[in-house]
Scaffold this motif. Structure first.
Motif, mmCIF file in Angstrom:
data_model
loop_
_atom_site.group_PDB
_atom_site.id
_atom_site.type_symbol
_atom_site.label_atom_id
_atom_site.label_comp_id
_atom_site.label_asym_id
_atom_site.label_seq_id
_atom_site.Cartn_x
_atom_site.Cartn_y
_atom_site.Cartn_z
ATOM 1 N N THR A 30 -8.083 -6.333 -0.981
ATOM 2 C CA THR A 30 -8.682 -5.508 0.059
ATOM 3 C C THR A 30 -10.012 -6.093 0.496
ATOM 4 O O THR A 30 -10.646 -6.858 -0.226
ATOM 5 C CB THR A 30 -8.913 -4.059 -0.449
ATOM 6 N N GLY A 31 -10.434 -5.724 1.698
ATOM 7 C CA GLY A 31 -11.728 -6.171 2.215
ATOM 8 C C GLY A 31 -11.758 -7.660 2.497
ATOM 9 O O GLY A 31 -10.887 -8.201 3.176
ATOM 10 N N ASP A 32 -12.768 -8.314 1.947
ATOM 11 C CA ASP A 32 -12.949 -9.758 2.174
ATOM 12 C C ASP A 32 -11.920 -10.602 1.420
ATOM 13 O O ASP A 32 -11.865 -11.814 1.613
ATOM 14 C CB ASP A 32 -14.347 -10.198 1.745
ATOM 15 N N ARG A 33 -11.137 -9.975 0.573
ATOM 16 C CA ARG A 33 -10.179 -10.731 -0.248
ATOM 17 C C ARG A 33 -8.743 -10.619 0.247
ATOM 18 O O ARG A 33 -7.819 -10.977 -0.473
ATOM 19 C CB ARG A 33 -10.248 -10.249 -1.692
ATOM 20 N N GLU A 34 -8.534 -10.160 1.463
ATOM 21 C CA GLU A 34 -7.146 -10.023 1.926
ATOM 22 C C GLU A 34 -6.459 -11.372 2.126
ATOM 23 O O GLU A 34 -5.238 -11.447 2.138
ATOM 24 C CB GLU A 34 -7.066 -9.167 3.187
ATOM 25 N N LEU A 85 4.191 -17.697 -8.539
ATOM 26 C CA LEU A 85 4.960 -16.461 -8.354
ATOM 27 C C LEU A 85 4.350 -15.309 -9.145
ATOM 28 O O LEU A 85 4.281 -14.172 -8.655
ATOM 29 C CB LEU A 85 6.417 -16.669 -8.764
ATOM 30 N N VAL A 86 3.895 -15.583 -10.360
ATOM 31 C CA VAL A 86 3.245 -14.551 -11.172
ATOM 32 C C VAL A 86 1.942 -14.103 -10.514
ATOM 33 O O VAL A 86 1.654 -12.892 -10.425
ATOM 34 C CB VAL A 86 2.994 -15.059 -12.615
ATOM 35 N N VAL A 87 1.155 -15.049 -10.018
ATOM 36 C CA VAL A 87 -0.100 -14.704 -9.348
ATOM 37 C C VAL A 87 0.178 -13.845 -8.114
ATOM 38 O O VAL A 87 -0.506 -12.842 -7.867
ATOM 39 C CB VAL A 87 -0.891 -15.978 -8.962
ATOM 40 N N LEU A 88 1.204 -14.207 -7.344
ATOM 41 C CA LEU A 88 1.561 -13.421 -6.165
ATOM 42 C C LEU A 88 1.987 -12.013 -6.560
ATOM 43 O O LEU A 88 1.594 -11.031 -5.915
ATOM 44 C CB LEU A 88 2.675 -14.121 -5.379
ATOM 45 N N ALA A 89 2.778 -11.888 -7.628
ATOM 46 C CA ALA A 89 3.219 -10.566 -8.090
ATOM 47 C C ALA A 89 2.024 -9.710 -8.509
ATOM 48 O O ALA A 89 1.972 -8.508 -8.201
ATOM 49 C CB ALA A 89 4.202 -10.719 -9.242
ATOM 50 N N VAL A 90 1.059 -10.309 -9.186
ATOM 51 C CA VAL A 90 -0.138 -9.561 -9.610
ATOM 52 C C VAL A 90 -0.927 -9.106 -8.382
ATOM 53 O O VAL A 90 -1.380 -7.951 -8.306
ATOM 54 C CB VAL A 90 -1.014 -10.411 -10.554
ATOM 55 N N LEU A 91 -1.100 -10.003 -7.415
ATOM 56 C CA LEU A 91 -1.845 -9.638 -6.213
ATOM 57 C C LEU A 91 -1.151 -8.537 -5.416
ATOM 58 O O LEU A 91 -1.801 -7.646 -4.873
ATOM 59 C CB LEU A 91 -2.060 -10.864 -5.327
ATOM 60 N N LEU A 92 0.170 -8.606 -5.339
ATOM 61 C CA LEU A 92 0.897 -7.569 -4.614
ATOM 62 C C LEU A 92 0.950 -6.266 -5.397
ATOM 63 O O LEU A 92 1.020 -5.184 -4.811
ATOM 64 C CB LEU A 92 2.310 -8.054 -4.270
ATOM 65 N N GLY A 93 0.912 -6.341 -6.710
ATOM 66 C CA GLY A 93 0.963 -5.154 -7.556
ATOM 67 C C GLY A 93 -0.355 -4.418 -7.669
ATOM 68 O O GLY A 93 -0.378 -3.221 -7.950
ATOM 69 N N LEU A 94 -1.453 -5.119 -7.464
ATOM 70 C CA LEU A 94 -2.776 -4.503 -7.559
ATOM 71 C C LEU A 94 -3.478 -4.590 -6.200
ATOM 72 O O LEU A 94 -4.151 -5.580 -5.889
ATOM 73 C CB LEU A 94 -3.623 -5.210 -8.622
ATOM 74 N N PRO A 95 -3.335 -3.564 -5.376
ATOM 75 C CA PRO A 95 -3.917 -3.613 -4.030
ATOM 76 C C PRO A 95 -5.437 -3.806 -4.016
ATOM 77 O O PRO A 95 -5.982 -4.336 -3.059
ATOM 78 C CB PRO A 95 -3.550 -2.258 -3.417
#
Length: 82
Positions: A48-52, A34-44
């Motif tokens: 982006t790009g190949d990491r979507e 959940l923390v990893v998901l929050a970080v990924l959603l918080g930092l666009p």
């Protein structure tokens, strides 16, 4: 060599004991995802790009962790009937 009927397991086979510690570790794993998901959603810029596809990794971890947690909770009570 003794023959065991195909529908009966051997007597020495027992379900594994699942401790509360194991279940708690699964819950902590879900919290980490959940923390990893929050970080990924918080930092666009991280998605982006190949990491979507990176967003789907913690989503899969959360879903699989929740299924594993439900399985462990349910399976412990039914082990005697198996």
């Amino acid at each position: 060599m003794s023959r065991i009927p195909p529908n009966r397991p051997p007597e020495d086979v027992r379900p594994p004991d699942v401790t509360l510690r194991t279940i708690t570790l699964v819950r902590w794993g879900i919290l980490v995802w959940l923390v990893v998901l929050a970080v990924l959603l918080g930092l666009p810029s991280l998605r982006t790009g190949d990491r979507e596809w990176w967003v789907w990794v913690p989503v899969a971890g959360i879903v699989l962790g929740a299924l594993g947690y439900a399985y462990l909770r349910r399976g412990k009570g039914n082990a005697a009937e198996a």
